[in-house]
Design a protein around this motif. Structure first.
Motif, PDB file in Angstrom:
ATOM      1  N   PHE A  82       3.321   0.838  41.282  1.00 51.18           N
ATOM      2  CA  PHE A  82       3.044   0.914  39.770  1.00 51.18           C
ATOM      3  C   PHE A  82       1.868   2.091  39.460  1.00 51.18           C
ATOM      4  O   PHE A  82       0.832   2.071  39.984  1.00 51.18           O
ATOM      5  N   LYS A  83       2.151   3.135  38.880  1.00 53.65           N
ATOM      6  CA  LYS A  83       1.334   4.278  38.374  1.00 53.65           C
ATOM      7  C   LYS A  83       1.374   4.622  37.135  1.00 53.65           C
ATOM      8  O   LYS A  83       2.178   4.715  36.307  1.00 53.65           O
ATOM      9  N   ASP A  84      -0.145   4.838  36.398  1.00 57.98           N
ATOM     10  CA  ASP A  84      -0.345   5.192  35.092  1.00 57.98           C
ATOM     11  C   ASP A  84       0.319   4.405  34.103  1.00 57.98           C
ATOM     12  O   ASP A  84       0.990   4.809  33.192  1.00 57.98           O
ATOM     13  N   CYS A  85       0.394   2.970  34.203  1.00 56.77           N
ATOM     14  CA  CYS A  85       1.020   2.250  33.333  1.00 56.77           C
ATOM     15  C   CYS A  85       0.171   1.417  32.514  1.00 56.77           C
ATOM     16  O   CYS A  85      -1.077   1.197  33.052  1.00 56.77           O
ATOM     17  N   GLU A  86       0.413   0.986  31.424  1.00 51.98           N
ATOM     18  CA  GLU A  86      -0.321   0.236  30.459  1.00 51.98           C
ATOM     19  C   GLU A  86       0.272  -0.989  30.339  1.00 51.98           C
ATOM     20  O   GLU A  86       1.530  -1.233  30.009  1.00 51.98           O
ATOM     21  N   SER A 102       2.591  -7.705  47.818  1.00 53.85           N
ATOM     22  CA  SER A 102       1.622  -6.444  47.715  1.00 53.85           C
ATOM     23  C   SER A 102       1.670  -5.672  46.756  1.00 53.85           C
ATOM     24  O   SER A 102       2.061  -5.752  45.559  1.00 53.85           O
ATOM     25  N   GLY A 103       2.031  -4.323  47.139  1.00 57.22           N
ATOM     26  CA  GLY A 103       2.291  -3.170  46.351  1.00 57.22           C
ATOM     27  C   GLY A 103       1.147  -2.385  46.056  1.00 57.22           C
ATOM     28  O   GLY A 103      -0.195  -3.005  46.267  1.00 57.22           O
ATOM     29  N   THR A 104       1.213  -1.197  45.194  1.00 56.60           N
ATOM     30  CA  THR A 104       0.096  -0.323  44.997  1.00 56.60           C
ATOM     31  C   THR A 104       0.189  -0.311  43.424  1.00 56.60           C
ATOM     32  O   THR A 104       1.124  -0.209  42.919  1.00 56.60           O
ATOM     33  N   TYR A 105      -1.013  -0.420  42.715  1.00 60.21           N
ATOM     34  CA  TYR A 105      -1.291  -0.175  41.395  1.00 60.21           C
ATOM     35  C   TYR A 105      -2.417   0.969  41.094  1.00 60.21           C
ATOM     36  O   TYR A 105      -3.605   0.427  41.490  1.00 60.21           O
ATOM     37  N   THR A 106      -1.987   1.862  40.610  1.00 60.83           N
ATOM     38  CA  THR A 106      -3.062   3.034  40.562  1.00 60.83           C
ATOM     39  C   THR A 106      -3.028   3.643  39.104  1.00 60.83           C
ATOM     40  O   THR A 106      -1.849   3.821  38.466  1.00 60.83           O
ATOM     41  N   ASN A 107      -4.423   3.729  38.646  1.00 60.35           N
ATOM     42  CA  ASN A 107      -4.652   4.279  37.322  1.00 60.35           C
ATOM     43  C   ASN A 107      -3.901   3.428  36.050  1.00 60.35           C
ATOM     44  O   ASN A 107      -3.335   3.873  35.165  1.00 60.35           O
ATOM     45  N   CYS A 108      -3.814   1.999  36.538  1.00 56.49           N
ATOM     46  CA  CYS A 108      -3.300   1.251  35.489  1.00 56.49           C
ATOM     47  C   CYS A 108      -4.281   0.776  34.593  1.00 56.49           C
ATOM     48  O   CYS A 108      -5.513   0.537  34.686  1.00 56.49           O
ATOM     49  N   GLU A 129      -6.269   0.668  42.340  1.00 54.39           N
ATOM     50  CA  GLU A 129      -7.322   2.009  42.530  1.00 54.39           C
ATOM     51  C   GLU A 129      -7.303   2.494  41.279  1.00 54.39           C
ATOM     52  O   GLU A 129      -6.252   2.793  40.540  1.00 54.39           O
ATOM     53  N   ASP A 130      -8.561   2.708  40.910  1.00 59.40           N
ATOM     54  CA  ASP A 130      -8.783   3.548  39.504  1.00 59.40           C
ATOM     55  C   ASP A 130      -8.337   2.929  38.194  1.00 59.40           C
ATOM     56  O   ASP A 130      -7.875   3.215  37.414  1.00 59.40           O
ATOM     57  N   CYS A 131      -8.071   1.369  38.265  1.00 62.13           N
ATOM     58  CA  CYS A 131      -7.463   0.689  37.153  1.00 62.13           C
ATOM     59  C   CYS A 131      -8.800   0.092  36.110  1.00 62.13           C
ATOM     60  O   CYS A 131      -9.677  -0.135  36.721  1.00 62.13           O
ATOM     61  N   LYS A 132      -8.275  -0.042  34.913  1.00 66.44           N
ATOM     62  CA  LYS A 132      -9.257  -0.777  33.883  1.00 66.44           C
ATOM     63  C   LYS A 132      -8.891  -2.041  33.655  1.00 66.44           C
ATOM     64  O   LYS A 132      -7.502  -2.086  33.274  1.00 66.44           O
ATOM     65  N   ILE A 133      -9.657  -2.960  33.857  1.00 71.58           N
ATOM     66  CA  ILE A 133      -9.324  -4.384  33.378  1.00 71.58           C
ATOM     67  C   ILE A 133     -10.078  -5.173  32.509  1.00 71.58           C
ATOM     68  O   ILE A 133     -11.426  -5.055  33.020  1.00 71.58           O
ATOM     69  N   HIS A 134      -9.709  -5.103  31.384  1.00 74.32           N
ATOM     70  CA  HIS A 134     -10.904  -5.323  30.105  1.00 74.32           C
ATOM     71  C   HIS A 134     -10.108  -6.438  28.895  1.00 74.32           C
ATOM     72  O   HIS A 134      -8.966  -6.171  28.787  1.00 74.32           O
TER      73      HIS A 134
END
Length: 188
Positions: A82-86, A102-108, A129-134
């Motif tokens: 997953f990349k650049d997802c909201e 597993s998997g990769t989650y980038t800039n989500c 990596e580079d994810c915002k979780i708030h």
């Protein structure tokens, strides 16, 4: 399901609204490998996207929101990207990774879900990596931003975790993880 990918399917879906069904918006299973780009998945009575049974798939620039269960439910040794997802506005966790997935989650951007932002269990090993979780919370309920349990070992790198009614990251039940250059702040 609106899109059901099975048995090594390699479908490509772009710039499409996948909305309002009783089942997941996208269900990838049985080693399928779909490519989902710039899609909106919303208002499903189940998960926005469910990836299971060793499925893969590339999901880029998607908006997954306001589903009745999880935004993403990843399990069964699956390895999606997953990349650049909201991912926001779900009644449960934004992203659940279980059952040795597993998997990769980038800039989500994972926010405003009514439970945890991330729930990682079942000996899973995802990389964020580079994810915002708030701001994943339900009024009066003390949910952590990230929960890591059941011998899981995720990697979080350069992620920002904030605005939760409990800790930023909660690790328990023989779980571990690598947390590098993360900014964890303003959690209670």
């Amino acid at each position: 399901n609106c899109l059901y990918c099975v048995e090594k399917t390699e479908a490509t879906v772009q710039k499409t609204k996948i909305i309002n069904s009783r089942y997941p918006g996208v269900y990838a299973t049985e080693t399928s490998n779909p490519s989902i780009k710039a899609c909106e998945l919303d208002a499903h009575l189940s998960n926005g996207i469910w990836v299971n049974d060793q499925a893969k798939g590339t999901y880029t620039n998607c908006h997954i929101h306001d589903n009745q269960k999880y935004g993403l439910n990843i399990g069964g040794s699956s390895t999606p990207s997953f990349k650049d997802c909201e991912i926001y506005g779900h009644l449960f966790t934004g992203i659940a990774v279980n059952d040795q997935a597993s998997g990769t989650y980038t800039n989500c951007h994972i926010h405003d879900n009514q439970s945890n932002g991330l729930n990682i269990g079942g000996s899973s090993t995802p990389s964020f990596e580079d994810c915002k979780i708030h701001d994943n919370k339900k009024e009066g309920e003390p949910y952590p931003g990230v929960v890591v349990i059941n011998s899981s070992n995720p990697s979080l790198k350069a992620c920002e975790i904030y605005g939760h009614l409990f800790t930023g990251i909660f690790v328990s039940d023989q779980a571990s993880g690598t947390y590098t250059n993360c900014h964890i702040h303003d959690n209670q």
